[in-house]
Design a protein around this motif. Sequence first.
Motif, PDB file in Angstrom:
ATOM      1  N   ALA A 287      -8.637  -6.231  -0.006  1.00  0.00           N
ATOM      2  CA  ALA A 287      -8.092  -7.457   0.591  1.00  0.00           C
ATOM      3  C   ALA A 287      -7.967  -7.350   2.108  1.00  0.00           C
ATOM      4  O   ALA A 287      -7.857  -8.371   2.792  1.00  0.00           O
ATOM      5  CB  ALA A 287      -6.725  -7.758  -0.019  1.00  0.00           C
ATOM      6  N   GLN A 288      -8.010  -6.148   2.629  1.00  0.00           N
ATOM      7  CA  GLN A 288      -7.791  -5.960   4.068  1.00  0.00           C
ATOM      8  C   GLN A 288      -8.837  -6.695   4.900  1.00  0.00           C
ATOM      9  O   GLN A 288      -8.518  -7.317   5.916  1.00  0.00           O
ATOM     10  CB  GLN A 288      -7.795  -4.466   4.407  1.00  0.00           C
ATOM     11  CG  GLN A 288      -7.627  -4.170   5.900  1.00  0.00           C
ATOM     12  CD  GLN A 288      -7.403  -2.702   6.156  1.00  0.00           C
ATOM     13  OE1 GLN A 288      -6.488  -2.102   5.611  1.00  0.00           O
ATOM     14  NE2 GLN A 288      -8.243  -2.121   6.993  1.00  0.00           N
ATOM     15  N   GLU A 289     -10.088  -6.642   4.464  1.00  0.00           N
ATOM     16  CA  GLU A 289     -11.157  -7.281   5.238  1.00  0.00           C
ATOM     17  C   GLU A 289     -10.929  -8.779   5.371  1.00  0.00           C
ATOM     18  O   GLU A 289     -11.080  -9.351   6.461  1.00  0.00           O
ATOM     19  CB  GLU A 289     -12.503  -7.005   4.564  1.00  0.00           C
ATOM     20  CG  GLU A 289     -13.693  -7.550   5.354  1.00  0.00           C
ATOM     21  CD  GLU A 289     -15.016  -7.200   4.704  1.00  0.00           C
ATOM     22  OE1 GLU A 289     -16.054  -7.695   5.174  1.00  0.00           O
ATOM     23  OE2 GLU A 289     -15.003  -6.427   3.718  1.00  0.00           O
ATOM     24  N   ASN A 290     -10.534  -9.435   4.249  1.00  0.00           N
ATOM     25  CA  ASN A 290     -10.289 -10.879   4.294  1.00  0.00           C
ATOM     26  C   ASN A 290      -9.077 -11.214   5.169  1.00  0.00           C
ATOM     27  O   ASN A 290      -9.089 -12.196   5.917  1.00  0.00           O
ATOM     28  CB  ASN A 290     -10.074 -11.426   2.879  1.00  0.00           C
ATOM     29  CG  ASN A 290     -11.326 -11.314   2.024  1.00  0.00           C
ATOM     30  OD1 ASN A 290     -12.443 -11.354   2.544  1.00  0.00           O
ATOM     31  ND2 ASN A 290     -11.152 -11.147   0.726  1.00  0.00           N
TER      32      ASN A 290
ATOM     33  N   ARG B 240       0.828  -1.201   0.000  1.00  0.00           N
ATOM     34  CA  ARG B 240       0.000   0.000   0.000  1.00  0.00           C
ATOM     35  C   ARG B 240       0.871   1.263   0.000  1.00  0.00           C
ATOM     36  O   ARG B 240       0.604   2.220  -0.739  1.00  0.00           O
ATOM     37  CB  ARG B 240      -0.913  -0.017   1.228  1.00  0.00           C
ATOM     38  CG  ARG B 240      -1.966   1.075   1.252  1.00  0.00           C
ATOM     39  CD  ARG B 240      -2.881   0.878   2.447  1.00  0.00           C
ATOM     40  NE  ARG B 240      -3.582  -0.402   2.381  1.00  0.00           N
ATOM     41  CZ  ARG B 240      -4.323  -0.900   3.362  1.00  0.00           C
ATOM     42  NH1 ARG B 240      -4.468  -0.226   4.492  1.00  0.00           N
ATOM     43  NH2 ARG B 240      -4.922  -2.062   3.223  1.00  0.00           N
ATOM     44  N   MET B 241       1.916   1.263   0.831  1.00  0.00           N
ATOM     45  CA  MET B 241       2.810   2.422   0.879  1.00  0.00           C
ATOM     46  C   MET B 241       3.529   2.606  -0.452  1.00  0.00           C
ATOM     47  O   MET B 241       3.713   3.740  -0.922  1.00  0.00           O
ATOM     48  CB  MET B 241       3.826   2.243   2.011  1.00  0.00           C
ATOM     49  CG  MET B 241       3.229   2.345   3.407  1.00  0.00           C
ATOM     50  SD  MET B 241       4.454   2.064   4.712  1.00  0.00           S
ATOM     51  CE  MET B 241       5.586   3.397   4.380  1.00  0.00           C
ATOM     52  N   SER B 242       3.926   1.504  -1.063  1.00  0.00           N
ATOM     53  CA  SER B 242       4.632   1.591  -2.347  1.00  0.00           C
ATOM     54  C   SER B 242       3.717   2.163  -3.432  1.00  0.00           C
ATOM     55  O   SER B 242       4.132   3.037  -4.214  1.00  0.00           O
ATOM     56  CB  SER B 242       5.123   0.195  -2.741  1.00  0.00           C
ATOM     57  OG  SER B 242       5.689   0.215  -4.026  1.00  0.00           O
TER      58      SER B 242
ATOM     59  N   VAL C 166      -6.596   0.887  -9.543  1.00  0.00           N
ATOM     60  CA  VAL C 166      -7.128  -0.483  -9.436  1.00  0.00           C
ATOM     61  C   VAL C 166      -6.304  -1.303  -8.440  1.00  0.00           C
ATOM     62  O   VAL C 166      -6.848  -2.018  -7.589  1.00  0.00           O
ATOM     63  CB  VAL C 166      -7.135  -1.161 -10.821  1.00  0.00           C
ATOM     64  CG1 VAL C 166      -7.415  -2.659 -10.688  1.00  0.00           C
ATOM     65  CG2 VAL C 166      -8.174  -0.512 -11.722  1.00  0.00           C
ATOM     66  N   TYR C 167      -4.973  -1.191  -8.542  1.00  0.00           N
ATOM     67  CA  TYR C 167      -4.112  -1.930  -7.608  1.00  0.00           C
ATOM     68  C   TYR C 167      -4.381  -1.514  -6.166  1.00  0.00           C
ATOM     69  O   TYR C 167      -4.437  -2.357  -5.249  1.00  0.00           O
ATOM     70  CB  TYR C 167      -2.641  -1.691  -7.947  1.00  0.00           C
ATOM     71  CG  TYR C 167      -2.197  -2.326  -9.248  1.00  0.00           C
ATOM     72  CD1 TYR C 167      -2.840  -3.463  -9.750  1.00  0.00           C
ATOM     73  CD2 TYR C 167      -1.134  -1.803  -9.980  1.00  0.00           C
ATOM     74  CE1 TYR C 167      -2.429  -4.040 -10.941  1.00  0.00           C
ATOM     75  CE2 TYR C 167      -0.714  -2.377 -11.167  1.00  0.00           C
ATOM     76  CZ  TYR C 167      -1.368  -3.492 -11.647  1.00  0.00           C
ATOM     77  OH  TYR C 167      -0.968  -4.066 -12.829  1.00  0.00           O
ATOM     78  N   LEU C 168      -4.543  -0.214  -5.966  1.00  0.00           N
ATOM     79  CA  LEU C 168      -4.794   0.281  -4.609  1.00  0.00           C
ATOM     80  C   LEU C 168      -6.145  -0.210  -4.081  1.00  0.00           C
ATOM     81  O   LEU C 168      -6.265  -0.609  -2.918  1.00  0.00           O
ATOM     82  CB  LEU C 168      -4.755   1.814  -4.591  1.00  0.00           C
ATOM     83  CG  LEU C 168      -3.366   2.441  -4.416  1.00  0.00           C
ATOM     84  CD1 LEU C 168      -3.414   3.934  -4.709  1.00  0.00           C
ATOM     85  CD2 LEU C 168      -2.850   2.206  -3.005  1.00  0.00           C
ATOM     86  N   GLU C 169      -7.151  -0.192  -4.943  1.00  0.00           N
ATOM     87  CA  GLU C 169      -8.473  -0.659  -4.513  1.00  0.00           C
ATOM     88  C   GLU C 169      -8.456  -2.153  -4.176  1.00  0.00           C
ATOM     89  O   GLU C 169      -9.105  -2.599  -3.226  1.00  0.00           O
ATOM     90  CB  GLU C 169      -9.506  -0.366  -5.603  1.00  0.00           C
ATOM     91  CG  GLU C 169      -9.842   1.122  -5.712  1.00  0.00           C
ATOM     92  CD  GLU C 169     -10.696   1.441  -6.931  1.00  0.00           C
ATOM     93  OE1 GLU C 169     -11.003   0.476  -7.679  1.00  0.00           O
ATOM     94  OE2 GLU C 169     -11.042   2.610  -7.138  1.00  0.00           O
TER      95      GLU C 169
END
Length: 728
Positions: free
Chosen positions: A569-572, A517-519, A561-564
Motif C-alpha cells: 500500500a505504500q506506493e499508492n 507496520r510497527m504493530s 500477508v498483513y505485512l505484505e
Amino acid sequence: QSAVSVPRDFEGCSTLRKYLGQLHFLQSRIPMGAGQDAAVPVTWTEIFSGKAVTHEDIKYEQACVLYNLGALHSMLGAMDKRVSEEGMKVSCTHFQCAAGAFTYLRDHFPHSYSVDMSHQILSLNINLMLGQAQECLLEKSMLDNRKSFLVARISAQVVDYYKEACRALENSETASLLGKIQKDWKKLVQMKIYYFAAVAHLHMGKQAEEQQKFGERVIYFQSALDKLNEAIKLAKGQPETVQEALRFTMDVIGGKYNSAKKDNDFIYHEAVPALDTLQSVKGAPLVKALPVNPTDPAVTGPDIFAKLVPMAAHEASSLYSEEKAKLLRDVMAKIEAKNEVLDQFMDSMQLDPETVDNLDMYNHIPPVLMEKCAALSVRPDTVRNLVQSMQVLSGVFTDVEASLKEIRDLLEEDEAQEQKLQELLGRVPPAPGSPPGLAEVSKECSKYLELHEKASFTNTELHRAMNLHLGNLRLLGGPLEQVRAALPTPSLSEDDKQVLQNLKRILAKVQEMRDQRMSLEQQLREMIQKDDITTSLVTTDRSEMKKLFEEQLRKYDQLKVYLEQNLAAQENVLKALTDANVKYAAVRKGLAEVEHKWNTTVQTLVASYEAYEDLMKKSQEGKDFYTDLEGKAAKLLERARAACQASQAHRQQLLERELKKQPPHRPTAPKPPLQKKGLELEPGGPEAADLGSLGLPDLAQPGEGLRAPRPSDDPLSMLDPLWTLNKA
C-alpha cells in the motif's frame, strides 16, 4: 556464584559465556521454563531501579547473564584509553561483542522480564555499542591518515548510530523506564551527534580543499564550526577531558574556517553554496554486532548435562530456531527497505503533519509580544518621553549650529575687511601689543565645527532610528486589538482549505501505515519468541522434522500477508501524497510568505521595544554633549565679537593715519594756450618784452597748478605714493 561475581576482565567474559552455554544445555533437557514442572525461582537486581526481580523461568537466568555479558564487554571497551592502535582494536572488538550480546537478548528472549530488558532499552544499548565501536575505527582511520572522504563517511556513520540511540531515548516508554538519567544520557548522546557531525564536515571540507572546490570548503568548515558550537553548549558539566578535546577541536576547525574564508574572500572568490544543496554524507558502517552462539563448544566447553537428555531434540530445536530467525530476517529486510524509501520520501517532501498548517498561531498574539505590550501598558509615557527628549536635543543642536554659524560669519567678514585694507595699503603690520585673538578664535571654531559635523551625523541617525521605532512603540502601547490587526494573517480560499485538508488526511494515512507496520512487526517478534516446539520435537521422528517445521511455520503466514499488504500500500499512498503536495505547493508558498512576514513583524516590534532604552540613553548623551558644546560656543562667540571689534578699530586707525600723510590741496589754474609752431619771436620784439616782464612768482610751479596723473578717482587716491610703492 562465579557467574554472579565475575572479574572485570576477559576471564569474566569467558566465565559468563560458559555459564550461558551450560544453562542452554540444561534448558534443553529439564523442563525449567515458566510454568513447567522443574521451574525454580530466579532472582536478579534490576539495574535502573535497584529492585529485586524474580521469575520462575530458567530463560530469565540466561537473559540476565547475557545482559551482564554485554555490560562487561562495554565496560572493558570503555576502560582502554585508545591511545595506541592495539588499544583501539581491542576496544572496538569489545563494543561489537557487547552489541552482539544485546542483539541476541533482544531477538531471542521476552522483553517483559524487567525494565532493562525492554525492546527500546536493548535497541538503545545496541546503537550505543555500535556507535562506540565505529568511534574506534574513526580514531584508527585518522591515525592512519586515511582519505578525507572515507573519514567523513565513517564519522557520519557514528552520527547515524547515535541518532538511532537518541530516537530510542526520546521514546516516551524509554523516558519512563530510565527516569532521571534519561535527560543526562540524551544530552550526552546529542553532544556526540553534533561533535561527530562536525568531524564529518571538517573532513568533507578537507576533501573539497583537495579538489580545489574552495566555496564548498568554506560552507563545510562553517557547518563544522556551527555543529561544534552546539556540542560545546551540550557539554556543560562533562569531565575536563571532554572539555579539553572540544577546545582542541575548536582550535582546529576554527583555524581551518578562518583560513578558508580569508583565502576565498581575497584570492579565489568562489560562490559559497548552501549546505543543503550539497550531497549529504552517507555513513559507512564498518562494524557489526558479533553474534553470540550459546552452543559453541569452543566457548561453552563440554556439555555437563550430555547424559540427561538426548541431544537430538536440542539440535532439532536449534534448527527450528534458525528457520524462525531466517523468516524474521526476510521480513525485516523488506520492512527496512520500505521504511528507508518512506523516510527519504518524507524528508524530501519536508512535510510535518504537526506543522503542515499553522493557522492557529495567527489567532493569538505571541507571548513574547504580549510581554512587551504588558511592559508598555504600565509605562504610558514612553513615547511622549522619547519625543520630548529628542525635541530638546534638536533645540540644543539648532542653538549650537546658529552660534557656530555666527562665529564663522564674523570671521569671514573680518577677513574680507582685512583683505580690502591690504589691497589699499599693502601688507598691514599688526597692532603693537595686540594678542592673536582672531587666530585662536578661528582655530577653536574649526575644532567645534568639526565636532558639530561629526555629531550631526550621529544626531541624524538617532532621529532616523527614533522615527523608525516610534510608530511601533505607539502600536505596542495601544489596544491589543490593534496589535493583532498589525500582524499579517493568511487569506485562504475554499479551494485552498480543501487542498490543505486533503493533504492532512493523506499524511494521517502515512502515519497510520507506519503505526500498523510497527504493530505487525512487534506481533511477529513476540510470536517468534514464544514459539517453543521442544515438546513436539522430542516425540517426532527425525525423518519428519522438516515436515513439522513447515507445519509450525505456517502459523506466521497470516501476519506475513498483513505485512505484505501494508508494504504494497505504500506506493499508492506516496503517489497520492505526491499529487496532494503538487496542489499544496501554491498554498504552501503563500503560507510560508505570510509566516515569514508574521515573524518579521513580531521581531520588528520586539526590536523597537528593546531599542527604547538605548534611544533614551543616546538622546541623553546627545543632550549632554550639545549642552556642553553650546556653552563653549557661546563663550567663543563673545570672544569672536570682541576680537573682530578690536581688529576693526585697528584698521580704522591705520586708515586715519594714512589720510594725515596726504599733502593739502592747492589752487589750480587753466593751462595757457599753446603757441603755433611756426610763430617765432624776434629778439627785442614786443611779445618777448611782454613775456620777459612776468616774474617768477607768477608762474605756476610743478605740483601747484598742474596735477600729475592719478591711477584712480577714489578718495583714497590721495595715498598715491604708498600705492605706487606697493605696486612696485
